[in-house]
Design an enzyme around this catalytic site. Structure first.
Site, PDB file in Angstrom:
ATOM      1  N   CYS A   2       0.813  -1.217   0.000  1.00  0.00           N
ATOM      2  CA  CYS A   2       0.000   0.000   0.000  1.00  0.00           C
ATOM      3  C   CYS A   2       0.850   1.273   0.000  1.00  0.00           C
ATOM      4  O   CYS A   2       2.011   1.259   0.399  1.00  0.00           O
ATOM      5  CB  CYS A   2      -0.881   0.026   1.232  1.00  0.00           C
ATOM      6  SG  CYS A   2      -1.891  -1.437   1.414  1.00  0.00           S
ATOM      7  N   ARG A  27       4.945   0.561  -6.023  1.00  0.00           N
ATOM      8  CA  ARG A  27       4.923  -0.352  -4.877  1.00  0.00           C
ATOM      9  C   ARG A  27       4.044  -1.570  -5.155  1.00  0.00           C
ATOM     10  O   ARG A  27       4.125  -2.570  -4.432  1.00  0.00           O
ATOM     11  CB  ARG A  27       4.384   0.398  -3.650  1.00  0.00           C
ATOM     12  CG  ARG A  27       5.247   1.572  -3.244  1.00  0.00           C
ATOM     13  CD  ARG A  27       4.500   2.499  -2.316  1.00  0.00           C
ATOM     14  NE  ARG A  27       4.332   1.925  -0.994  1.00  0.00           N
ATOM     15  CZ  ARG A  27       5.059   2.274   0.066  1.00  0.00           C
ATOM     16  NH1 ARG A  27       6.006   3.158  -0.051  1.00  0.00           N
ATOM     17  NH2 ARG A  27       4.824   1.736   1.236  1.00  0.00           N
ATOM     18  N   TRP A  74      -2.945  -2.686  -1.544  1.00  0.00           N
ATOM     19  CA  TRP A  74      -2.487  -4.030  -1.928  1.00  0.00           C
ATOM     20  C   TRP A  74      -3.132  -4.956  -0.909  1.00  0.00           C
ATOM     21  O   TRP A  74      -2.777  -4.954   0.264  1.00  0.00           O
ATOM     22  CB  TRP A  74      -0.963  -4.084  -1.868  1.00  0.00           C
ATOM     23  CG  TRP A  74      -0.368  -5.325  -2.406  1.00  0.00           C
ATOM     24  CD1 TRP A  74      -0.164  -5.638  -3.716  1.00  0.00           C
ATOM     25  CD2 TRP A  74       0.140  -6.429  -1.659  1.00  0.00           C
ATOM     26  NE1 TRP A  74       0.433  -6.866  -3.816  1.00  0.00           N
ATOM     27  CE2 TRP A  74       0.633  -7.378  -2.581  1.00  0.00           C
ATOM     28  CE3 TRP A  74       0.236  -6.719  -0.295  1.00  0.00           C
ATOM     29  CZ2 TRP A  74       1.201  -8.581  -2.184  1.00  0.00           C
ATOM     30  CZ3 TRP A  74       0.796  -7.914   0.097  1.00  0.00           C
ATOM     31  CH2 TRP A  74       1.273  -8.830  -0.844  1.00  0.00           C
ATOM     32  N   ASN A 100      -1.751   1.967   5.925  1.00  0.00           N
ATOM     33  CA  ASN A 100      -0.833   0.891   5.499  1.00  0.00           C
ATOM     34  C   ASN A 100      -0.524   0.067   6.738  1.00  0.00           C
ATOM     35  O   ASN A 100      -0.295   0.634   7.801  1.00  0.00           O
ATOM     36  CB  ASN A 100       0.504   1.454   5.011  1.00  0.00           C
ATOM     37  CG  ASN A 100       0.377   2.227   3.732  1.00  0.00           C
ATOM     38  OD1 ASN A 100      -0.691   2.277   3.125  1.00  0.00           O
ATOM     39  ND2 ASN A 100       1.467   2.845   3.323  1.00  0.00           N
ATOM     40  N   GLY A 101      -0.455  -1.247   6.588  1.00  0.00           N
ATOM     41  CA  GLY A 101      -0.102  -2.086   7.735  1.00  0.00           C
ATOM     42  C   GLY A 101      -1.230  -3.035   8.074  1.00  0.00           C
ATOM     43  O   GLY A 101      -2.177  -3.202   7.294  1.00  0.00           O
ATOM     44  N   GLU A 476      20.692 -19.334 -15.107  1.00  0.00           N
ATOM     45  CA  GLU A 476      20.089 -18.026 -14.857  1.00  0.00           C
ATOM     46  C   GLU A 476      21.177 -16.970 -14.626  1.00  0.00           C
ATOM     47  O   GLU A 476      21.070 -15.835 -15.099  1.00  0.00           O
ATOM     48  CB  GLU A 476      19.116 -18.120 -13.671  1.00  0.00           C
ATOM     49  CG  GLU A 476      18.572 -16.808 -13.143  1.00  0.00           C
ATOM     50  CD  GLU A 476      17.839 -15.954 -14.180  1.00  0.00           C
ATOM     51  OE1 GLU A 476      17.648 -16.385 -15.322  1.00  0.00           O
ATOM     52  OE2 GLU A 476      17.476 -14.816 -13.821  1.00  0.00           O
ATOM     53  N   LYS A 480      21.690 -13.544 -16.779  1.00  0.00           N
ATOM     54  CA  LYS A 480      21.817 -12.187 -16.215  1.00  0.00           C
ATOM     55  C   LYS A 480      23.032 -11.501 -16.820  1.00  0.00           C
ATOM     56  O   LYS A 480      22.969 -10.352 -17.247  1.00  0.00           O
ATOM     57  CB  LYS A 480      21.999 -12.229 -14.691  1.00  0.00           C
ATOM     58  CG  LYS A 480      20.834 -12.623 -13.829  1.00  0.00           C
ATOM     59  CD  LYS A 480      19.571 -11.871 -14.047  1.00  0.00           C
ATOM     60  CE  LYS A 480      18.746 -12.564 -15.095  1.00  0.00           C
ATOM     61  NZ  LYS A 480      17.392 -12.241 -15.272  1.00  0.00           N
ATOM     62  N   GLU A 483      22.533 -10.714 -20.722  1.00  0.00           N
ATOM     63  CA  GLU A 483      21.521  -9.743 -21.155  1.00  0.00           C
ATOM     64  C   GLU A 483      21.844  -8.331 -20.717  1.00  0.00           C
ATOM     65  O   GLU A 483      21.511  -7.371 -21.419  1.00  0.00           O
ATOM     66  CB  GLU A 483      20.098 -10.170 -20.767  1.00  0.00           C
ATOM     67  CG  GLU A 483      19.767 -10.226 -19.322  1.00  0.00           C
ATOM     68  CD  GLU A 483      18.337 -10.692 -19.064  1.00  0.00           C
ATOM     69  OE1 GLU A 483      17.459 -10.518 -19.931  1.00  0.00           O
ATOM     70  OE2 GLU A 483      18.086 -11.233 -17.974  1.00  0.00           O
ATOM     71  N   HIS A 499      32.177 -33.205 -22.547  1.00  0.00           N
ATOM     72  CA  HIS A 499      31.613 -33.809 -23.758  1.00  0.00           C
ATOM     73  C   HIS A 499      31.667 -32.847 -24.938  1.00  0.00           C
ATOM     74  O   HIS A 499      30.825 -32.913 -25.827  1.00  0.00           O
ATOM     75  CB  HIS A 499      30.182 -34.279 -23.488  1.00  0.00           C
ATOM     76  CG  HIS A 499      30.126 -35.322 -22.423  1.00  0.00           C
ATOM     77  ND1 HIS A 499      30.481 -36.630 -22.633  1.00  0.00           N
ATOM     78  CD2 HIS A 499      29.817 -35.233 -21.111  1.00  0.00           C
ATOM     79  CE1 HIS A 499      30.363 -37.313 -21.509  1.00  0.00           C
ATOM     80  NE2 HIS A 499      29.955 -36.483 -20.567  1.00  0.00           N
ATOM     81  N   LYS A 598      10.472  -5.745 -21.548  1.00  0.00           N
ATOM     82  CA  LYS A 598       9.985  -6.310 -20.288  1.00  0.00           C
ATOM     83  C   LYS A 598       8.921  -7.374 -20.533  1.00  0.00           C
ATOM     84  O   LYS A 598       8.894  -8.389 -19.865  1.00  0.00           O
ATOM     85  CB  LYS A 598       9.430  -5.177 -19.411  1.00  0.00           C
ATOM     86  CG  LYS A 598       9.173  -5.595 -17.976  1.00  0.00           C
ATOM     87  CD  LYS A 598      10.457  -5.949 -17.268  1.00  0.00           C
ATOM     88  CE  LYS A 598      10.229  -6.478 -15.864  1.00  0.00           C
ATOM     89  NZ  LYS A 598      11.379  -7.305 -15.425  1.00  0.00           N
TER      90      LYS A 598
END
Ligand code: AGP
Length: 603
Positions: A2, A27, A74, A100-101, A476, A480, A483, A499, A598
């Site tokens: 929030c 957020r 949220w 918030n909270g 991965e 990173k 890219e 191999h 994205k």
């Protein structure tokens, strides 16, 4: 997550209230709303959806009011509905709050208020605060006393703001275990849950501490102690950031900010209800065949999941890259396809899901963006709640997806009898300790990793090796690196090296090896044999290792060993930082690397 903002001004505030909530969008939120004082009563405009969607219905920017508060919600208590969106009001609309909270004692307070005749409009914990203020006001007839009385009854965490027609020239605010700051402007003052809410208008701020509340007017403010009622002298802090930097939370790039958000993102992922995990586990348990689907980073996440399902749940759940899924597909009505996607819009994954659905398969997804195509098209979705990931290069979203797959594997392992209750508890404790361990890397190893990145920034070719569950981590980590730096970096299993690829090893090819802790036994020994193979051919080996004793590497980063379950996560965080700092050394466009997007919404 929030967000709160508010403005009290000698001038119309519509624009600033709108900009304030918009700058809190990063957020993550599911609904938003505003409240403003209009001719001695409070008007509320709120709905589910984005700030712009609500603005287009409610014309926030055109408001001529001079006092208002706003919120991005949220959801925690109560579904994502218009009724549950903030602001919330008391029975007669005389006290309006944003929060918030989490109010820990809200159930008891709500019961007491219901008995006292209050009527509730929402399912939220927040609404009790508005009614509580009204209850205290009925006794004292004084807004500040009512505010203080209500605050003193609250347990839990809060950042709060309140307006009332009984005191139309002030915004009341308070904090306990949640940030709330006052922005001191010219002919206007502001409140916000972070600087972004008002940084375009003032950089002068007063930071409330736990147990303090503020009363903010157009040209002044006061801060008092909740316990004693005494005025607290506050100093004004001038934020040395421009608004763009502030949105990045003071970090030079979103990528670094998002790497640093990982401890919090993991905590959020661990707080997702067991029932949500169980619902997808039910689908996986009921299916004859399970496929884990992703592409790019999310394929590597899926591969990580495949190892987890095998190791923790003795379950076969092959990972398939969604760009290839249709060419391999053998799904039918007994299959479950679990897709993984931060954007929820990736074309290859959308098309694979569509294809699987046409063949009668059940579908589920782990997705970061609520309301995205994938979130809407699957039978069941786990919203990972990692907050917006702005950098094109996925970091926190991917790590959280791995955490959620770990939770799924633990749940399935328990059901399938491969994990005892005691081991499950150990695994859950290990996951709970992970955010702190990531924080240790961020706080204590960033300098070392940056120095290593600058030492090796001119390397043209990297090989990233890992074995077992460290293999998808190596993949991965190499993605990173390539890219964001445009440097060639290939990941492969350590055992695969001999191999063919060993022929490439010379003093110019650098090899990064993700080494498990020595307690991994055979996996550790086998990984170290890959190190030896590279070294024997004159290759340079950079180790990300848990073993401070064994130093056969040309360069290394030594991490502190956590549990066996969580050990693969920490080298990933280190590798993200290595890629980031290499990119900054090479002056790359970190947040928007060339040729990448994205959401990849094309075939
Ligand atoms: C991640 O760093 C990459 N930019 C990319 O591989 C990404 O993971 C892939 O395009 C899948 O995206 P999604 O998670 O939005 O579905």
């Amino acid at each position: 997550m929030c967000g709160i903002t508010g403005v009290v001004s000698f001038h119309p505030i519509g624009d600033r209230l709108y900009e304030g909530v918009r700058h809190l969008e990063y957020r993550g939120y599911d609904s938003c709303g505003i409240a403003f004082l209009d001719d001695h009563h409070v008007e509320i405009r709120k709905d589910i959806g984005s700030v712009d969607e609500v603005d287009s219905k409610e014309n926030i920017r055109q408001l001529t009011a001079q006092v208002g508060i706003a919120h991005t919600r949220w959801a925690t208590h109560g579904k994502v509905t218009k009724e549950n969106a903030h602001p919330h009001q008391s029975c007669h609309g005389e006290f309006v709050v944003v929060h918030n909270g989490i109010i820990a004692n809200y159930k008891r307070l709500r019961d007491e208020l219901l008995k006292a005749g209050h009527h509730f409009r929402s399912e939220t914990d927040t609404e009790v605060i508005a009614h509580l203020i009204e209850q205290h006001f009925a006794e004292s007839g004084d807004v500040e006393r009512a505010w203080v009385g209500a605050l003193r009854a609250l347990q839990g965490s809060y950042a709060l703001a309140m307006i009332s027609p009984h005191d139309p020239d002030h915004i009341y605010c308070a904090r306990h275990e949640g940030p709330l700051i006052i922005g001191v402007g010219s002919e206007s003052n502001y409140i916000g849950s972070d600087f972004n809410a008002f940084i375009d208008y003032t950089k002068s701020t007063v930071i409330l501490e736990d147990g303090e509340y503020g009363i903010v007017s157009r040209d002044s403010f006061s801060v008092k102690s909740l316990q004693s009622g005494d005025v607290v002298e506050k100093t004004i802090t001038v934020i040395p950031w421009d608004s763009e930097l502030s949105r990045k939370g003071g970090y030079p790039h979103y990528m670094l900010k998002e790497i640093h958000e990982q401890p919090q993102a993991v905590r959020s992922a661990l707080s997702i209800g067991d029932d949500e995990i169980a619902a997808v586990a039910d689908m996986m348990a009921a299916a004859r065949r399970v496929h884990l689907l992703g592409v790019g980073t999310t394929y590597y996440v899926a591969l990580f999941g495949q190892y987890l399902m095998a190791q923790l749940a003795d379950m076969d759940a092959p990972a398939v890259s969604s760009d290839e899924f249709r060419h391999l597909d053998r799904t039918d009505s007994h299959s479950l396809v679990l897709a993984i996607s931060q954007s929820g819009e990736t074309y290859d994954t959308v098309m694979s899901l569509r294809h699987a659905k046409e063949r009668g398969a059940k579908t589920a997804a782990i997705v970061n963006v609520m309301g995205s195509s994938i979130a809407r098209m699957v039978d069941r979705v786990i919203l990972q709640g990692s907050g917006p990931e702005v950098c094109v290069v996925s970091t926190k979203a991917a790590l959280v997806q791995m955490i959620l797959l770990t939770r799924l594997a633990i749940e399935l392992g328990t059901r399938r009898g491969t994990l005892s209750a005691a081991v499950r508890r150990e695994h859950e404790a290990a996951l709970a300790a992970l955010p702190g361990q990531i924080e240790t890397i961020l706080n204590e190893k960033s300098g070392l990793i940056r120095a290593a990145a600058y030492r090796h920034a001119r390397v043209q070719n990297w090989l990233f090796l890992g074995r077992g569950i460290y293999y998808p981590i190596a993949l991965e980590a190499s993605l990173k690196m390539k890219e964001v730096t445009y440097v060639h970096a290939e990941g492969m299993p350590g055992g695969f090296l001999k191999h063919g690829t060993l022929s490439l090893v010379d003093d110019k090819l650098y090899t990064l090896v993700v080494v498990p802790p020595p307690s991994a036994g055979e996996l550790y020994a086998m990984t170290m044999s890959s190190v030896e193979e590279v070294k024997a051919r004159g290759g340079f080996v950079f180790g990300i290792t848990y073993d401070g004793e064994e130093d056969i590497f040309n360069d290394r980063l030594v991490l502190s060993p956590p549990s066996e379950l969580t050990a693969p996560f920490l080298p990933l965080v280190a590798a993200q930082l290595l890629a980031y700092f290499t990119a900054t050394a090479l002056k790359r466009n970190v947040d928007k690397p060339r040729s990448l997007a994205k959401s990849v919404t094309v075939a």
